[in-house]
Design a protein around this motif. Structure first.
Motif, PDB file in Angstrom:
ATOM      1  N   LYS B 524       5.871  16.177 -10.758  1.00 22.61           N
ATOM      2  CA  LYS B 524       6.774  15.824 -11.846  1.00 22.61           C
ATOM      3  C   LYS B 524       7.554  14.599 -11.402  1.00 22.61           C
ATOM      4  N   LEU B 525       8.275  13.984 -12.341  1.00 26.06           N
ATOM      5  CA  LEU B 525       9.027  12.779 -11.992  1.00 26.06           C
ATOM      6  C   LEU B 525       9.943  13.056 -10.800  1.00 26.06           C
ATOM      7  N   ALA B 536       4.112   9.554  -1.361  1.00 24.77           N
ATOM      8  CA  ALA B 536       4.190   8.862  -2.646  1.00 24.77           C
ATOM      9  C   ALA B 536       5.187   9.599  -3.520  1.00 24.77           C
ATOM     10  N   ARG B 537       6.128   8.868  -4.125  1.00 24.12           N
ATOM     11  CA  ARG B 537       7.106   9.488  -5.018  1.00 24.12           C
ATOM     12  C   ARG B 537       6.844   8.978  -6.423  1.00 24.12           C
ATOM     13  N   GLU B 551      -3.450   2.829 -21.841  1.00 25.45           N
ATOM     14  CA  GLU B 551      -3.417   3.473 -20.539  1.00 25.45           C
ATOM     15  C   GLU B 551      -2.076   4.127 -20.281  1.00 25.45           C
ATOM     16  N   ASP B 552      -2.100   5.154 -19.445  1.00 31.62           N
ATOM     17  CA  ASP B 552      -0.879   5.727 -18.909  1.00 31.62           C
ATOM     18  C   ASP B 552      -0.734   5.185 -17.506  1.00 31.62           C
ATOM     19  N   VAL B 553       0.401   4.520 -17.260  1.00 35.00           N
ATOM     20  CA  VAL B 553       0.615   3.926 -15.948  1.00 35.00           C
ATOM     21  C   VAL B 553       1.606   4.795 -15.200  1.00 35.00           C
ATOM     22  N   ALA B 554       1.194   5.287 -14.035  1.00 33.97           N
ATOM     23  CA  ALA B 554       2.112   6.032 -13.189  1.00 33.97           C
ATOM     24  C   ALA B 554       2.583   5.103 -12.083  1.00 33.97           C
ATOM     25  N   VAL B 555       3.912   4.988 -11.942  1.00 36.82           N
ATOM     26  CA  VAL B 555       4.467   4.106 -10.915  1.00 36.82           C
ATOM     27  C   VAL B 555       4.948   4.968  -9.757  1.00 36.82           C
ATOM     28  N   PHE B 556       4.468   4.627  -8.566  1.00 34.13           N
ATOM     29  CA  PHE B 556       4.848   5.388  -7.376  1.00 34.13           C
ATOM     30  C   PHE B 556       5.608   4.496  -6.403  1.00 34.13           C
ATOM     31  N   THR B 557       6.544   5.109  -5.677  1.00 32.45           N
ATOM     32  CA  THR B 557       7.116   4.439  -4.515  1.00 32.45           C
ATOM     33  C   THR B 557       6.417   5.018  -3.291  1.00 32.45           C
ATOM     34  N   GLY B 606       4.642  15.537 -18.870  1.00 28.89           N
ATOM     35  CA  GLY B 606       4.905  14.351 -18.056  1.00 28.89           C
ATOM     36  C   GLY B 606       4.533  14.523 -16.600  1.00 28.89           C
ATOM     37  N   SER B 607       4.049  15.698 -16.226  1.00 33.93           N
ATOM     38  CA  SER B 607       3.610  15.847 -14.835  1.00 33.93           C
ATOM     39  C   SER B 607       2.187  15.317 -14.701  1.00 33.93           C
ATOM     40  N   VAL B 608       1.861  14.872 -13.499  1.00 32.79           N
ATOM     41  CA  VAL B 608       0.624  14.141 -13.287  1.00 32.79           C
ATOM     42  C   VAL B 608      -0.101  14.709 -12.079  1.00 32.79           C
TER      43      VAL B 608
END
Lengths: 368, 660
Positions: B524-525, B536-537, B551-557, B606-608
């Motif tokens: 989850k976020l 990865a966060r 597209e669904d873009v997931a941004v990770f730190t 919203g969880s991936v």
């Protein structure tokens, strides 16, 4: 016409490419050198040039020259035996034969294969002109692709899907129509009419067979609106296709009795019912039991729409005229023949086809 | 109109190829230079015609001319320009046209090289080349016509397969085809030599640049394909022993063997028959690869049986060229003059060993690829021969080959001294062992084979560089002098060293995959996923709409031991026209390793689903391949390849520096 000249010029250029080296025999014969020894001679001079440019070290150059020289000696020995043959009568005959070969083989192969696999008829009627001839078709096409572009950006616009779906059916893109109705149902929610349309196009996609998926869709539609005639009709057809004749008869009967007087589907249902009861069998029913009169009528009107908006071949027009005649809609057949004559005004062969069809169906006398 | 002219040009090319096949061959038999001179001109003309056809198809793609079936099926007006261009060869028909364009291009180059190839050899070669062109032109025109029209034209196309809408795949097929088709030139030269019954070191020298060039491009093509599979398929794997991959690996292995045996032939006039056979086999394997990929036999034997036209046509071509050339070989090879003897322990001996290992490895891959197909045809049973088979058969053949590689490179021609050579490599052995032990100590508890693999890789790199060192430096030489000497070494030596060092780099990269770690979770976020030292966060998930996909873009730190390294984006795309989803892995390069994030399902809340990999040193796999190809390129620029200066026994210290 221009295109034929271009193709002709291309062929001529290809043939010339072969004839040109064959015509240079004088220059070659004058040199009178054996190509193999020539090769090593040139190599030696190239080594010399490389040495001067400093690309090769002198010691390397010497070694390379010595090796090339040895090969030159060997090559000279090898080719001295078989005489070099660029001049004389046999050489001339060979050149003539090769020229004849080029002159015949290249055009014959190219024309034969292009004739067999190409689209030469498009050369006389380029698609661009055909497109201009039917501006309506372009408008429809343009409108559809605009809607498509809009839907690609906003796929959740259920209204858009619902609008484009019937257009797809008319264009014969049934699979796309199924997807469009599916999206419409998903985004606008289920209503009896929408579901009935969705189910109907599923049936069309299966060439008239009511699949179990389609049946479920119709059942859903009936749940939402018990009166939905389209859904009830197709459920009856499904029962008929499953071999449950009594159930089908009953369903058709109920549909008829609950329909208002003069309902547009009345005739279709009555015919269907009649065919089951054994009374007044409709022609062709035994041959294609799963395609009902409703479907035939729809196909014919689909064809008519398509010919009207996009144009078509004389054969397609002829098919439309015959269909109307077979359905007993003589007026429409006459009108279609008239439209066909207009659409094919520049096509003599096409006009003959239409006239022949009209004569065969005896439409001409009735024409005003 | 242009489309029709392009189609017509293709049929003209067929007519011209027939002339190019018959007339030069006849000229060579009759020893008539005029007839032979038809070969080069028709070669150029065929190339012109096919280029025109290709150009016509390209223009149809760029202008989205939907009256061409091929464009409808593989393009879309909203597609970016680069994918409109790559769409030309992103499908069966277009890719065959590209195949034959490259074939004709090489024919034209052979035609232009009139000063470096003896005329008879050139005429025969062009004739053989024309025979291949005829077969494939017929295949295209009859079964795979890219110029089929649809009237009335649909308003919109069906888009290119989204997996192929990628810069990697835009350039992968041309590279691969240059490789495959380049070997057709070696093949044509081999057949020409058999027809003429004459073969010598000159032949080897002429063929070697072709083989070298084809090999370098094939190396690049395979590496590109592997990297594409790595980042596009989203599994993080880089080689799957898939039949399509094997189809490109087999010609590469045979081509590598050919490259080495041509060296022996050029230098020592030995291994002639074997070299000719290898040239035939290499191209045969290229044809086999084309057959496997293009006939649809791989997707399922069943689908091949349903629509057998294309498949059986290529099969016919395959049987004709392989059977024909092998029959010619059996008939003519005994007549070729043998030459050059050598002792078992010598550079030649080592190269023969190299050839044996490579040929056997190639046969292994061939069996592993064809056996499941044969089984399916005979019994209907579907089995898959995967990594375990190849690990047990291919690796034991390749590892000894790699161990011998630096030794062979150091051995002298004709008669070598094994002990002396081994002595020269002592230092290298020692360093590699040290590297392996260091790695082992560093990663104690890790997989046992990995440090050994690293050691092998280091040994290969150092062993290759050792050649440069021993040839330019001895105890007491000032560095500047040594450097100048090294720079003056022949380019082909540098090429060899680079190519072999590249193999070493790839081996290191492969060995290091054993230390890769992965993590798998639904995030989850704000939640984190850990893999080894890396985390990865998930920061946010945003929808985005592009011209031909959403597209669904997931941004990770990305964090390493709690420290932020940066952010990366990983995407899940839906290509609207085809309704086909793809994943785009998010990749962050850290040193030579990579952090790799690939998305699973994006849930409604919203969880991936997320897969996180850390792959140390993974880039070395492809950097190694690039270095190999670079080695091939450097070797190609050696002047001596063309004019054939024999190698100097030793470099004299007084040699002047060449000045342009």
């Amino acid at each position: 016409m221009v295109i034929w000249i271009i193709l002709l010029l291309m062929t001529a250029a290809a043939v010339m490419a072969v004839l040109w080296p064959l015509s240079r025999h004088r220059a070659l014969a004058a040199q009178q050198v054996d190509p193999d020894t020539q090769f090593y001679r040139e190599q030696i001079s190239e080594i010399e040039r490389d040495r001067e440019r400093g690309v090769l070290l002198p010691s390397e150059a010497e070694a390379a020259k010595a090796e090339a020289g040895r090969r030159l000696l060997r090559a000279t020995g090898a080719t001295a035996a078989d005489a070099f043959a660029a001049v004389g009568e046999p050489a001339l005959r060979r050149r003539r034969a090769a020229s004849t070969l080029a002159l015949s083989v290249i055009p014959i192969i190219a024309l034969a294969l292009y004739g067999a696999y190409g689209s030469p008829h498009l050369l006389t009627h380029p698609p661009e002109q055909q497109a201009q001839a039917s501006g309506d078709k372009m408008d429809l096409m343009a409108a559809v692709s605009q809607i498509e572009a809009h839907l690609a950006q906003n796929p959740q616009d259920g209204r858009g899907w619902e609008v484009v779906a019937p257009v797809y059916i008319r264009m014969g893109r049934i699979d796309d129509a199924v997807k469009a109705y599916e999206s419409a149902v998903r985004y606008l929610g289920a209503s009896a009419d929408r579901l009935a349309n969705y189910g109907e196009v599923m049936v069309l996609a299966k060439d008239g067979l009511v699949s179990s998926e389609a049946q479920k869709v119709f059942e859903q539609a009936v749940q939402l609106n018990k009166a939905s005639p389209k859904a009830r009709y197709y459920l009856a057809v499904a029962a008929e296709q499953d071999g449950q004749i009594e159930k089908a008869k009953q369903a058709y009967g109920e549909l008829l009795s609950s329909s208002p007087e003069g309902a547009p589907w009345g005739d279709v249902v009555r015919q269907r019912l009649a065919s089951l009861g054994g009374e007044q069998p409709v022609a062709g029913q035994e041959d294609a039991p799963q395609i009902g009169a409703a479907d035939i009528a729809r196909m014919v009107s689909g064809l008519a729409e398509r010919l009207e908006t996009q144009g078509g071949s004389p054969e397609e027009w002829a098919r439309l005229i015959r269909s109307y005649a077979v359905l007993g809609q003589r007026d429409k057949a006459v009108a279609a023949a008239e439209r066909a004559r207009q659409a094919l005004a520049q096509n003599d062969a096409g006009l003959k086809t239409i006239d022949a069809m009209a004569r065969e169906l005896k439409l001409t006398d009735a024409a005003p | 109109m242009l489309v029709e002219a392009g189609h017509f040009a293709l049929t003209l090319a067929l007519g011209l190829s027939l002339i190019q096949f018959v007339v030069p061959l006849w000229g060579a038999r009759a020893n008539d230079p005029v007839l032979m001179s038809v070969g080069p001109v028709t070669g150029m003309a065929v190339f012109t015609c096919i280029s025109f056809a290709f150009l016509a198809l390209t223009i149809a793609y760029v202008t989205s001319d939907f009256s061409v079936m091929n464009v409808v099926e593989n393009s879309h007006s909203a597609k970016p320009l680069i994918y409109k261009l790559s769409g030309v060869w992103g499908n069966h028909e277009g890719s065959m046209l590209l195949w034959i364009l490259i074939l004709a291009l090489f024919g034209a180059v052979v035609a232009l090289a009139k000063n470096s190839i003896p005329q008879r050899l050139q005429a025969n070669t062009l004739a053989v080349q024309a025979a291949i062109t005829i077969a494939f032109l017929l295949f295209i025109l009859i079964t795979s016509n890219p110029f089929t029209r649809v009237i009335p034209a649909p308003a919109e196309g069906q888009d290119l397969n989204p997996l192929l809408q990628d810069p990697g795949l835009a350039i992968h097929p041309p590279l691969l085809y240059i490789g495959y088709v380049g070997f057709s030139i070696s093949f044509a030269f081999a057949i020409a030599a058999l027809i003429d019954g004459r073969i010598d070191a000159v032949w080897a020298r002429i063929v070697r640049p072709w083989t070298l060039g084809a090999w370098a491009f094939l190396t690049l093509g395979i590496a590109m394909g592997s990297y594409w599979a790595y980042y596009e398929l989203g599994w993080g794997g880089w080689w799957f022993w898939d039949p399509v991959e094997n189809a490109s690996l087999m010609p590469w292995l045979a081509g590598t063997a050919l490259l080495h045996s041509t060296v022996v032939m050029e230098k020592r006039d030995a291994l002639k028959v074997w070299t000719v056979l290898l040239a035939i086999l290499t191209f045969s394997l290229s044809l086999l690869g084309t057959f496997l990929v293009r006939s649809g036999v791989l997707t399922s034997v069943h689908s091949f049986a349903v629509d057998p036209e294309r498949g059986s046509f290529i099969l016919g071509i395959l049987i004709f060229f392989i059977g024909g050339s092998l029959a010619l070989f059996a008939w003519r090879a005994p007549m070729l003059k043998q030459g050059g003897l050598f002792a078992p322990v010598s550079r030649e001996g080592a190269l023969v060993l190299n050839n044996l290992f490579l040929a056997t490895a190639c046969a292994t891959v061939l069996i592993g690829t064809l056996y499941p197909l044969a089984l399916e045809v005979l019994t209907g049973e579907k089995i898959s021969v995967g990594a375990p088979f190849f690990n047990f058969t291919f690796l034991p053949l390749i590892v000894p080959l790699l161990l011998l590689l630096p030794l062979g490179q150091t051995l002298a021609w004709k008669r070598g001294n094994f002990l002396g050579t081994a002595q020269r490599l002592y230092a290298v052995f020692g360093l590699s062992l040290l590297a392996a032990m260091a790695m082992f100590a560093f990663e104690y508890g890790g997989p046992a084979a990995a440090p050994l693999g690293i050691g092998l890789g280091v040994y290969l790199v150092l062993g290759s560089l050792n050649e440069i060192v021993t040839r330019s430096w001895s105890r007491g030489t000032p560095l500047a002098v040594a450097w100048r000497k090294a720079a003056n070494l022949p380019r082909s030596t540098w090429g060899t060293v680079l190519a072999h060092a590249g193999v070493g780099l790839t081996v290191i990269g492969i060995a290091a995959t054993a230390w890769g770690v992965e993590g798998l979770a639904t995030l989850k976020l704000g939640e984190r996923l850990k893999a080894g030292d890396y985390e990865a966060r998930l920061e946010r998930v945003i929808p985005r709409v592009e011209a031909n996909y959403r597209e669904d873009v997931a941004v990770f730190t990305i964090l390493r031991q709690g420290q932020v390294l940066g952010t990366l984006e990983s995407m899940k795309r839906l290509y609207v026209t085809r309704g086909m989803p793809t994943t785009e892995a998010g990749i962050m390069t850290v040193g030579l390793g990579q952090v790799y994030v690939s998305l699973g399902e994006v849930e409604a809340d919203g969880s991936v689903g997320v897969r996180l990999y850390h792959k140390p040193l993974v880039l070395l796999i492809w950097i190694g391949a690039l270095v190999m190809a670079l080695g091939g390129g450097v070797s190609l620029t050696d002047r001596r390849l063309r004019i054939g200066a024999p190698a100097r026994a030793k470099v004299s210290p007084a040699a002047p520096v060449p000045a342009e």
